[in-house]
Design an enzyme around this catalytic site. Structure first.
Site, PDB file in Angstrom:
ATOM      1  N   GLY A 236     -10.977  -2.489   4.720  1.00 18.26           N
ATOM      2  CA  GLY A 236      -9.518  -2.378   4.585  1.00 18.26           C
ATOM      3  C   GLY A 236      -8.890  -1.431   5.602  1.00 18.26           C
TER       4      GLY A 236
ATOM      5  N   GLY B 154       1.857   8.648  10.410  1.00 18.51           N
ATOM      6  CA  GLY B 154       1.660   8.819   8.958  1.00 18.51           C
ATOM      7  C   GLY B 154       2.147  10.176   8.476  1.00 18.51           C
TER       8      GLY B 154
ATOM      9  N   THR C 171       0.820  -1.217   0.000  1.00 21.48           N
ATOM     10  CA  THR C 171       0.000   0.000   0.000  1.00 21.48           C
ATOM     11  C   THR C 171       0.856   1.270   0.000  1.00 21.48           C
ATOM     12  OG1 THR C 171      -1.627  -1.218   1.262  1.00 21.48           O
ATOM     13  CG2 THR C 171      -1.900   1.160   1.218  1.00 21.48           C
TER      14      THR C 171
ATOM     15  N   VAL D  64       5.660   6.875  12.496  1.00 24.39           N
ATOM     16  CA  VAL D  64       4.699   7.298  13.536  1.00 24.39           C
ATOM     17  C   VAL D  64       3.804   8.405  12.986  1.00 24.39           C
ATOM     18  CG1 VAL D  64       4.381   8.184  15.880  1.00 24.39           C
ATOM     19  CG2 VAL D  64       6.432   6.857  15.324  1.00 24.39           C
TER      20      VAL D  64
ATOM     21  N   ASP E 101       1.033  -1.906  18.313  1.00 26.66           N
ATOM     22  CA  ASP E 101       1.475  -0.907  17.327  1.00 26.66           C
ATOM     23  C   ASP E 101       1.687   0.454  18.022  1.00 26.66           C
ATOM     24  OD1 ASP E 101       1.623   0.076  14.376  1.00 26.66           O
ATOM     25  OD2 ASP E 101       0.058   1.338  15.254  1.00 26.66           O
TER      26      ASP E 101
ATOM     27  N   LYS F  83       7.956   0.933  12.174  1.00 25.64           N
ATOM     28  CA  LYS F  83       8.029   1.261  13.611  1.00 25.64           C
ATOM     29  C   LYS F  83       8.338   0.036  14.462  1.00 25.64           C
ATOM     30  CE  LYS F  83       3.607   0.387  12.467  1.00 25.64           C
ATOM     31  NZ  LYS F  83       2.803   0.720  11.320  1.00 25.64           N
TER      32      LYS F  83
ATOM     33  N   LYS G 167       5.169   2.764  18.490  1.00 26.15           N
ATOM     34  CA  LYS G 167       5.254   4.181  18.113  1.00 26.15           C
ATOM     35  C   LYS G 167       5.685   5.059  19.296  1.00 26.15           C
ATOM     36  CE  LYS G 167       2.008   3.658  14.298  1.00 26.15           C
ATOM     37  NZ  LYS G 167       0.599   3.541  13.915  1.00 26.15           N
TER      38      LYS G 167
HETATM   39  N1  HSE Z   1      -1.985   0.125  11.513  1.00 26.55           N
HETATM   40  C1  HSE Z   1      -1.700   1.499  11.783  1.00 26.55           C
HETATM   41  C2  HSE Z   1      -2.951   2.200  12.284  1.00 26.55           C
HETATM   42  C3  HSE Z   1      -1.242   2.283  10.588  1.00 26.55           C
HETATM   43  O1  HSE Z   1      -4.035   1.618  12.285  1.00 26.55           O
HETATM   44  O2  HSE Z   1      -2.829   3.344  12.700  1.00 26.55           O
HETATM   45  C4  HSE Z   1       0.206   2.189  10.342  1.00 26.55           C
HETATM   46  O3  HSE Z   1       0.956   2.704  11.385  1.00 26.55           O
END
Ligand code: HSE
Length: 434
Positions: A187, A134, A13, A132, A201, A105, A205
């Site tokens: 998605g 986006g 992506t 971190v 996640d 990350k 970060k």
């Molecule tokens: N999977 C992450 C989120 C995006 O849902 O924020 C990429 O860091």
């Protein structure tokens, strides 16, 4: 016009986003850089699937080594994610004297010491703005814009998937499982959503940001992590009635001696800006000694937002290459000799206000049993609400907001309360972040 040559590993992506950005805005980027950014090789294991973009097939290879060892390539972009082979690829690129840009990350949270040591040894740069938040320029802000400031805390909504789920549960009165399935269908959530919904996640970060903000290595196992999978609609409704919204929050506070670093669902007063960051948006609030609070809000994921952060790092490194600058800025924001391990406060040592949601048998004396145990642990109660369950299941909900209390006392009290025969399920605890 001069050109800076770039190789890309990973055409998922974000990789497709990077290709699109270079195609769409290449002229505008060259006008700013004074050179063209030329994508000369793209490696991916799958080079046959149609990605919806036009790519010269001669650029494509299934062999990452063709990118890593190409003497013409100045900058390698790693966008495959995960620990391996990403770590090996990045270290190999660095050893070949190539600069690296990554959005990884998880890798940086686990292997930053090894990777940053390699960049210093080989005198190359590493850009990781996309790792971190986006498109939110949080890494650039910490490393450059706030270079004169002593950062005291970072609090952020840094996972768009979790924020989307909590926002949708709240706005549309839908259960966690329903929203998760819908997010996966659209998605927004991965087929395996564990990293996003269980807070992992976000922990990666906040580890990356804390290292830059405070100049300390972070051991990911030192971060207390709790996800959102136990948050029910009833918790959200009670929070709403009490004037709060529930968000998955990544917190990192430094009092000058000890670091308080954690990820968990948090009750945030509706009047606070972070409570009003909804959907897939991310937001990061930095507090420091010079400007107080500063909040950056934006798109934390997606091909073009995250791709734009990747390309911005490429352009920054290209600028250094073009003017012959090396080691202009330490990767981890602080000079290596100044990076020191800061001790981390155990979660049991923190203090705060708490939201407790008990599911209890509806009979006389239950409330006094619970409040008795809380009182024995020096936990004062600010308010109590009793609610019947929306799903008409067994038991009733008892919600309490506490006064400031020690987490250790709360945990000990809940251990005793949860073993009472009037308690129907493990009590939910949500920390309040005022
Ligand atoms: N999977 C992450 C989120 C995006 O849902 O924020 C990429 O860091």
């Amino acid at each position: 016009m001069k050109s800076v040559k770039v190789g890309l590993i990973g055409l998922g992506t974000i990789g497709v986003g990077v290709v699109k950005i270079l195609q769409k805005n290449g002229t505008c980027i060259s006008a700013r850089l004074g050179a063209s950014v030329e994508l000369t090789k793209i490696a991916d294991l799958d080079i046959t699937t149609d990605r919806g973009i036009e790519i010269d097939r001669k650029l494509l290879t299934t062999n990452a080594d063709e990118v890593l060892t190409d003497p013409d390539i100045d900058i390698v972009i790693e966008l495959i994610g995960g620990y391996e082979p990403a770590r090996t690829f990045i270290l190999k690129a660095i050893a070949q004297g190539k600069h690296v840009v990554t959005a990884n990350k998880a890798l940086l949270a686990m292997h930053a010491d090894e990777i940053f040591t390699a960049t210093e040894k080989h005198q190359v740069s590493i850009g990781f703005e996309a790792s971190v938040g986006g498109a939110i320029p949080i890494i650039r802000s910490i490393r450059e814009a706030f270079v004169a400031n002593r950062i005291e805390s970072i609090e952020g909504i840094v996972n768009g998937t979790a924020n989307y789920i909590l926002s949708k549960m709240s706005d549309e009165n839908l259960n966690f499982d329903v929203v998760l399935k819908e997010a996966q269908a659209k998605g927004f959530a991965e087929a395996d959503p564990t990293f996003d919904i269980e807070g992992i996640d976000s922990a990666h970060k906040i580890a990356v940001l804390s290292r830059l903000a405070y100049g300390t290595p972070i051991n990911i196992d030192d971060i207390y992590v709790q996800g959102i999978s136990r948050i029910s609609l009833e918790d959200i409704a009670c929070a709403h009635d009490l004037g709060y919204r529930i968000k998955l929050l990544a917190v990192s506070k430094f009092d000058g001696e000890v670091l308080d670093i954690r990820v968990h669902p948090a009750m945030i007063p509706k009047t606070k800006p972070l409570a009003n960051v909804n959907g897939v948006l991310n937001a990061i609030m930095i507090r420091d000694d010079l400007m107080g609070e500063n909040i950056l809000v934006g798109h934390g994921a997606g091909a073009l937002p995250t791709g734009s952060a990747v390309v911005a790092d490429v352009v920054e490194i290209a600028r250094n290459i073009l003017c012959g600058a090396k080691n202009r800025m330490p990767a981890q924001s602080f000079q290596k000799s100044q990076v020191k391990k800061i001790p981390v406060r155990d979660i049991s040592e923190i203090e705060g206000d708490y939201f407790l949601r008990f599911l209890v048998v509806d009979k006389p004396g239950v409330l006094s049993k619970i409040t008795g145990i809380l009182g024995d642990h020096q936990i004062g109660i600010k308010s109590v609400i009793q609610r019947h369950r929306d799903d008409k299941g067994e038991g009733v909900l008892l919600v309490m907001m506490t006064h400031r209390a020690q987490e250790k006392n709360i945990q000990e009290a809940l251990g005793k309360i949860d073993s009472l025969d009037v308690i129907c399920e493990k009590t939910v605890l949500i920390r309040v972040e005022e």
